[in-house]
Design an enzyme around this catalytic site. Structure first.
Site, short mmCIF file in Angstrom:
data_model
loop_
_atom_site.label_atom_id
_atom_site.label_comp_id
_atom_site.label_asym_id
_atom_site.label_seq_id
_atom_site.Cartn_x
_atom_site.Cartn_y
_atom_site.Cartn_z
N GLY A 1 0.81 -1.21 0.00
CA GLY A 1 0.00 0.00 0.00
C GLY A 1 0.84 1.26 0.00
N HIS B 1 4.44 1.76 -7.94
CA HIS B 1 3.42 0.70 -7.91
C HIS B 1 2.52 0.78 -9.15
CE1 HIS B 1 4.00 1.43 -3.39
NE2 HIS B 1 4.38 0.17 -3.56
N LYS C 1 13.17 -2.43 -8.25
CA LYS C 1 13.59 -1.60 -7.11
C LYS C 1 14.07 -2.49 -5.97
CE LYS C 1 12.91 1.60 -3.74
NZ LYS C 1 12.60 0.68 -2.65
N GLN D 1 14.75 -9.15 -3.72
CA GLN D 1 13.43 -9.75 -3.51
C GLN D 1 12.91 -10.39 -4.80
OE1 GLN D 1 10.14 -7.65 -1.32
NE2 GLN D 1 9.42 -7.21 -3.37
P1 AMP Z 1 6.18 -2.30 -1.54
O1 AMP Z 1 4.78 -1.76 -1.43
O2 AMP Z 1 7.23 -1.32 -1.20
O3 AMP Z 1 6.33 -3.65 -0.89
O4 AMP Z 1 6.39 -2.57 -3.10
C1 AMP Z 1 5.50 -3.35 -3.84
C2 AMP Z 1 6.08 -3.62 -5.20
O5 AMP Z 1 6.31 -2.39 -5.87
C3 AMP Z 1 7.43 -4.35 -5.13
O6 AMP Z 1 7.50 -5.31 -6.17
C4 AMP Z 1 8.41 -3.23 -5.35
O7 AMP Z 1 9.63 -3.64 -5.91
C5 AMP Z 1 7.64 -2.35 -6.34
N1 AMP Z 1 8.16 -0.98 -6.30
C6 AMP Z 1 8.27 -0.17 -5.22
N2 AMP Z 1 8.84 1.00 -5.58
C7 AMP Z 1 9.10 0.92 -6.91
C8 AMP Z 1 9.70 1.79 -7.86
N3 AMP Z 1 10.16 2.99 -7.53
N4 AMP Z 1 9.81 1.37 -9.14
C9 AMP Z 1 9.36 0.15 -9.50
N5 AMP Z 1 8.78 -0.73 -8.65
C10 AMP Z 1 8.65 -0.36 -7.38
#
Ligand code: AMP
Length: 289
Positions: free
Chosen positions: A41, A47, A159, A163
């Protein structure tokens, strides 16, 4: 014969695994491809880029929104992690998300949780060394999301490069019926990778944070013409360390698939990884070499 359900405009919200499965079943029977975008979120343009990529190849995009307690250590920011379900739903609505899966912690983790998933080796270094329980928490929740969503394409950002590598490996090792798609990093105007945690940065820290991207670019340029891996690694580390607001955690050149530290520069197969603390906020970044 089952009819294709009417496509509603706003996302259909499911609060439990069985509820999501029930809403997806008719679409699956109608042979619609399902895409899953797992998130915690506080949605931002990074995202939404995953959603955009997902929509290119799938009619039904499911965004999961779940701040996963299992991947936070006791000392980390689980309590203060930004949460904004209404804002997230509005953004999801605006970019054509069909389903939002927003389960409660009790729904995801019936007590006691006796089964977890961990991926060896690929998770040992870097984020895994700094956050020992983190990746088992991520692998467990992602495995659960895959089990709940069923066969799908799942979109992850580069990013969080380690993971992404771990999820790819878990899917291969456990024969999960999921196609993992990695998406490029979305950056702010000054190169800082977008992250939900960027809101924690003070003005001075925010101004300093693009040093990560700048140092990655400089190291990648060196790597293009420099065979010595120590020089490349050193340039990345020194670039970040030169910034007063930054405390370097790690800087390395690794094989993009195995995450093993490189012994020589092999362009086209490697990734520069970096993490640093700005005050109490840890930021990650990476770049292809
Ligand atoms: P998170 O909500 O931070 O767990 O991220 C959810 C997904 O969004 C994960 O697969 C992250 O790698 C991706 N994500 C977060 N920030 C970015 C970004 N700046 N560029 C591309 N993907 C992102």
């Amino acid at each position: 014969m089952s009819k294709t359900p009417i496509i509603t405009k706003s996302p259909i919200i499911a609060r439990s695994g069985p509820a999501l499965r029930r809403t997806l079943d008719p679409f699956r029977r109608a042979r619609q491809t399902i895409a899953l975008v797992p998130t915690m979120g506080a949605l931002h343009a990074g995202h939404l880029e995953l959603v955009r990529q997902a929509r290119r190849r799938a009619r039904r995009v499911v965004v999961s929104i779940f701040v996963n307690p299992l991947q936070f250590a006791a000392t980390e920011d689980l309590g203060t992690y930004p949460r904004d379900l209404d804002g997230d739903l509005a953004l999801a609505d605006g970019c054509g998300v069909a389903h939002v899966f927003a389960p409660t912690v009790a729904e995801m983790y019936p007590e006691p949780l006796l089964t977890t998933v961990s991926v060896a080796d690929i998770t040992a270094r870097f984020e895994g060394a700094s956050r020992p329980e983190h990746f088992a928490g991520v692998a467990t929740v992602v495995a659960k999301l895959f089990a709940i969503a069923g066969p799908c394409r799942a979109y992850f950002g580069e990013k969080d490069f380690q993971q992404l590598a771990m999820v790819r490996r878990m899917v291969a090792d456990l024969s999960m019926p999921v196609e993992v798609v990695g998406c490029p990093i979305v950056r702010d105007h000054d190169g800082l990778a977008l992250s939900s945690r960027n809101v924690y940065l003070s003005e001075a820290q925010r101004a300093a944070a693009p040093v990560l991207h700048r140092s990655l670019l400089a190291a990648a340029e060196l790597a293009a013409g420099e065979a010595d891996v120590h020089v490349v690694r050193g340039a990345l580390a020194d670039g970040v360390a030169a910034e007063r607001e930054a405390v370097l955690d790690y800087a390395d050149l690794v094989d993009a698939a195995t995450l093993q530290p490189a012994t020589s520069v092999v362009p086209g197969t490697q990734r520069l990884l970096v993490a640093a603390r700005f005050g109490t906020t840890r930021l990650l970044d990476n770049l292809a070499v």
